[in-house]
Design a protein around this motif. Sequence first.
Motif, mmCIF file in Angstrom:
data_model
loop_
_atom_site.group_PDB
_atom_site.id
_atom_site.type_symbol
_atom_site.label_atom_id
_atom_site.label_comp_id
_atom_site.label_asym_id
_atom_site.label_seq_id
_atom_site.Cartn_x
_atom_site.Cartn_y
_atom_site.Cartn_z
ATOM 1 N N MET A 108 0.811 -1.217 0.000
ATOM 2 C CA MET A 108 0.000 0.000 0.000
ATOM 3 C C MET A 108 0.846 1.269 0.000
ATOM 4 S SD MET A 108 -3.240 -0.880 2.501
ATOM 5 C CE MET A 108 -2.390 -1.880 3.710
ATOM 6 N N SER A 109 2.083 1.146 0.476
ATOM 7 C CA SER A 109 2.973 2.315 0.540
ATOM 8 C C SER A 109 3.796 2.490 -0.723
ATOM 9 C CB SER A 109 3.916 2.197 1.747
ATOM 10 O OG SER A 109 3.185 2.045 2.926
ATOM 11 N N GLY A 110 3.704 1.528 -1.646
ATOM 12 C CA GLY A 110 4.456 1.630 -2.893
ATOM 13 C C GLY A 110 5.945 1.413 -2.729
ATOM 14 N N LEU A 111 6.346 0.578 -1.742
ATOM 15 C CA LEU A 111 7.770 0.275 -1.575
ATOM 16 C C LEU A 111 8.258 -0.583 -2.743
ATOM 17 C CD1 LEU A 111 8.028 -0.480 2.276
ATOM 18 C CD2 LEU A 111 8.430 1.677 1.076
ATOM 19 N N PRO A 112 9.564 -0.614 -2.991
ATOM 20 C CA PRO A 112 10.103 -1.384 -4.122
ATOM 21 C C PRO A 112 9.685 -2.858 -4.082
ATOM 22 C CG PRO A 112 11.796 0.029 -3.186
ATOM 23 C CD PRO A 112 10.623 0.134 -2.277
ATOM 24 N N GLU A 113 9.643 -3.497 -5.238
ATOM 25 C CA GLU A 113 9.199 -4.880 -5.372
ATOM 26 C C GLU A 113 10.010 -5.838 -4.516
ATOM 27 O OE1 GLU A 113 6.967 -8.119 -6.475
ATOM 28 O OE2 GLU A 113 6.544 -5.990 -6.792
ATOM 29 N N GLU A 114 11.312 -5.543 -4.367
ATOM 30 C CA GLU A 114 12.164 -6.453 -3.590
ATOM 31 C C GLU A 114 11.741 -6.508 -2.123
ATOM 32 O OE1 GLU A 114 15.823 -3.335 -2.511
ATOM 33 O OE2 GLU A 114 16.186 -5.029 -3.859
ATOM 34 N N VAL A 115 11.171 -5.412 -1.625
ATOM 35 C CA VAL A 115 10.686 -5.397 -0.237
ATOM 36 C C VAL A 115 9.506 -6.345 -0.103
ATOM 37 C CG1 VAL A 115 9.773 -3.984 1.644
ATOM 38 C CG2 VAL A 115 11.449 -3.017 0.054
ATOM 39 N N ARG A 116 8.575 -6.273 -1.060
ATOM 40 C CA ARG A 116 7.422 -7.167 -1.021
ATOM 41 C C ARG A 116 7.856 -8.617 -1.157
ATOM 42 N NH1 ARG A 116 1.559 -7.134 -0.507
ATOM 43 N NH2 ARG A 116 1.394 -9.321 0.001
ATOM 44 N N GLN A 117 8.896 -8.874 -1.939
ATOM 45 C CA GLN A 117 9.399 -10.245 -2.082
ATOM 46 C C GLN A 117 9.918 -10.769 -0.743
ATOM 47 O OE1 GLN A 117 12.282 -9.960 -5.227
ATOM 48 N NE2 GLN A 117 10.733 -9.892 -6.859
ATOM 49 N N ARG A 118 10.604 -9.890 -0.015
ATOM 50 C CA ARG A 118 11.124 -10.304 1.301
ATOM 51 C C ARG A 118 9.988 -10.531 2.298
ATOM 52 N NH1 ARG A 118 15.704 -5.577 1.255
ATOM 53 N NH2 ARG A 118 17.276 -6.671 -0.014
ATOM 54 N N THR A 119 9.029 -9.612 2.336
ATOM 55 C CA THR A 119 7.913 -9.796 3.276
ATOM 56 C C THR A 119 7.068 -11.001 2.890
ATOM 57 O OG1 THR A 119 6.538 -8.223 2.042
ATOM 58 C CG2 THR A 119 7.805 -7.351 3.905
ATOM 59 N N ASP A 120 6.946 -11.278 1.577
ATOM 60 C CA ASP A 120 6.210 -12.478 1.141
ATOM 61 C C ASP A 120 6.913 -13.747 1.605
ATOM 62 O OD1 ASP A 120 4.102 -11.203 -0.005
ATOM 63 O OD2 ASP A 120 4.734 -11.487 -2.085
ATOM 64 N N ALA A 121 8.252 -13.732 1.554
ATOM 65 C CA ALA A 121 9.013 -14.897 2.028
ATOM 66 C C ALA A 121 8.778 -15.108 3.524
ATOM 67 C CB ALA A 121 10.503 -14.703 1.747
ATOM 68 N N LEU A 122 8.780 -14.009 4.277
ATOM 69 C CA LEU A 122 8.523 -14.100 5.719
ATOM 70 C C LEU A 122 7.077 -14.508 5.990
ATOM 71 C CD1 LEU A 122 10.381 -10.875 6.970
ATOM 72 C CD2 LEU A 122 11.186 -13.242 7.100
ATOM 73 N N ASP A 123 6.148 -14.007 5.179
ATOM 74 C CA ASP A 123 4.725 -14.325 5.345
ATOM 75 C C ASP A 123 4.457 -15.798 5.044
ATOM 76 O OD1 ASP A 123 1.982 -14.169 5.656
ATOM 77 O OD2 ASP A 123 1.650 -13.389 3.646
ATOM 78 N N SER A 124 5.067 -16.307 3.967
ATOM 79 C CA SER A 124 4.892 -17.716 3.615
ATOM 80 C C SER A 124 5.427 -18.613 4.730
ATOM 81 C CB SER A 124 5.608 -18.023 2.299
ATOM 82 O OG SER A 124 5.406 -19.355 1.920
ATOM 83 N N LEU A 125 6.565 -18.218 5.274
ATOM 84 C CA LEU A 125 7.109 -18.954 6.414
ATOM 85 C C LEU A 125 6.152 -18.860 7.598
ATOM 86 C CD1 LEU A 125 9.513 -20.425 7.789
ATOM 87 C CD2 LEU A 125 10.424 -18.171 8.363
ATOM 88 N N GLY A 126 5.532 -17.674 7.761
ATOM 89 C CA GLY A 126 4.581 -17.484 8.851
ATOM 90 C C GLY A 126 3.373 -18.389 8.742
ATOM 91 N N ASN A 127 2.926 -18.666 7.503
ATOM 92 C CA ASN A 127 1.806 -19.600 7.315
ATOM 93 C C ASN A 127 2.152 -20.983 7.846
ATOM 94 O OD1 ASN A 127 0.073 -17.779 6.070
ATOM 95 N ND2 ASN A 127 0.937 -18.164 4.054
ATOM 96 N N THR A 128 3.402 -21.397 7.576
ATOM 97 C CA THR A 128 3.845 -22.717 8.026
ATOM 98 C C THR A 128 4.003 -22.749 9.546
ATOM 99 O OG1 THR A 128 4.986 -23.074 5.931
ATOM 100 C CG2 THR A 128 5.643 -24.458 7.777
#
Length: 695
Positions: free
Chosen positions: A447-467
Amino acid sequence: MENLFWIGFVGALIAGLFAVMQAKKVMTYSEGTDRMKKIAASIREGANAYLKQQYTTVFKVFVVVFVILLIMAFATGGKMLSKFTPFAFITGGVFSMLAGFIGMKIATASNARTAQAASESLNKGLRIAFSSGSVMGFTVVGLGMLDITMWYFILRFAFGIADPVQIGNIMVMNGMGASFMALFARVGGGIYTKAADVGADLVGKVEAGIPEDDPRNPATIADNVGDNVGDVAGMGADLYESYVGSILATFSLGAIAGYGFRGMLLPLLLAVTGIICSIIGSFLVKTKEDATQQSLLKSLRTGTYTAAILAAVIAAPLTYVVLGNWGVYVAILCGLIGGCAIGYFTEYYTSDTYKPTQELAAASETGSATIIIGGISLGLKSTMVSILIVAAAVLLSFFCAGGAQSFNMGLYGIGIAGVGMLSTLGITLATDAYGPVADNAGGIAEMSGLPEEVRQRTDALDSLGNTTAATGKGFAIGSASLTALALLVSYVDIVQSNTTEVLDLSLTNPLMLVGLFIGAMLTFVFSAFTMSAVQKAAQSIVVEVRRQFRSIPGIMEYKADPDYASCVALCTKGALHEMVAPALLAIIVPIATGLILGPIGVVGLLGGVSVTGFAMAVFMSNAGGAWDNAKKYIESGHHGGKGSDQHKAAVVGDTVGDPFKDTSGPSLNILIKLCSTVSIVFSGLILAFNLMNIL
């Protein structure tokens, strides 16, 4: 030995100080840009508003139940119910509420900070999110230790009760307040978070084709609020109840087994040891940049497994000094190993680094129907391993603790295995609670328009969080099954000690059989109520999001802002309205069954709800976790990637799985224990007034 219980206060202090240190560390980091701060503030405001209304609703229920308990206790001179139970009911509820509330406050303060940290490095993002989870984990165990130890000292020294059996029987009733609060928090929060999530995904991702957490989606703030009120505040209250319930049940069993105060001291010492070992393990959680899911999992595993190994080593001399029984130590090992094994196999079935979830993602090639069928199949299959692990833990702990010579000593072994499983809850819950923070961080980054690489990192952490969230639920469900068995035995012992009749608990007794059927039915009806609640609340969000897309010109072109507040208000109203029926069901059915069928029918009900509830909870949690990670696996570039037909099919599967894994599934382990504690507290009423007595 009875004078050593002050060690519980020491454990509470250590856990509390560590939680404060972690919170202060998190708060030193930057929240990022003004836009990020504004979004984080909106999430905080929505979460605070929901919890305020939820606690107001729950307060009314607590007042009614408190008055009923007071009448039962004082109108009968304490014969029907201990005079301490009404007040313990309140303290248990308050501490359970505090556990969730404090966890939610730090989570909503950490989400933007995690997003900002992830813009610098993956490891920094992981450390902040995990530190936030640690605040939750150690707050839960610290408050649990405080509640248990405080009531022991009140009973033993303020009122001079010297009989360990009497203290154990009183304290096992103290868990009802925590169970009450946990059920309302988990069900209400679960309905909120999944109503927002389902509504946001169905209209935003499937119909409008916009990314997850896109600022154009009116439900995206409500979705992020839901992560905090459901997966943090609800989960905190849930695990607090599991932790306290396992220790209190073992208190009662230790006294019944003839171990006296020594049998009550050991679970307390194990819990304090687990706190210290969890702190040590938490310092080992770190990773490198460009880490894979496998290496991220390894990082969290290093912390949790180290804590479990240290706890196992220290438990040996403790058990020998306190009880002098090596068989009890083996029972503790059964719990520790069983907990780690459940965690591992939960991870195997839900992580996209393993074959089951990868195959589930491949099912999207032929549409949403096949991925839904595949997810149901995966969840059903996953129950086998968890049930076999718990079955092995029950048998080994029973016989190793001396069950062949003394039935009650064997039952104490089962109870202490449950305490062993949850002894390192501080770090286990930290790995679980960090997931919603990472999820929120991803939303804020988008929502803040941060660079794509930031979202990739948070997605990696989020996917781990699901597990890790699925793993945490596995721990809670596994421990619930052991605790439920211990509570069932406590119920039988309390009833038997208050009646001259010998209970016929054979399966051929019609009262027992009918109770079993009612217990099995309760699991399914409760799940139906919670699933239906999400469906109804989500429908209102879908309608509202569609309305805004139609009636507010310029949303899709970023020229106008959506009305986020209306979706937050709808979710709040829907969750509070829909949570009452399933919560009351869990309270009323055991009492009604007892008043009609008597205590034998209640034993059957507790057996039925424990077995079916355990299997259903594992099925729902694992199926939902696998659907979610299958979607993220596709989003990472497999099977067509984002925006493809396969991705849309996976979103539908994930949407079906949302109430599975975050509403109905995790609520079932609370249902199991709440039925037990309600039955214990109202056992005097059921013995005095039941239809079987009249007939």
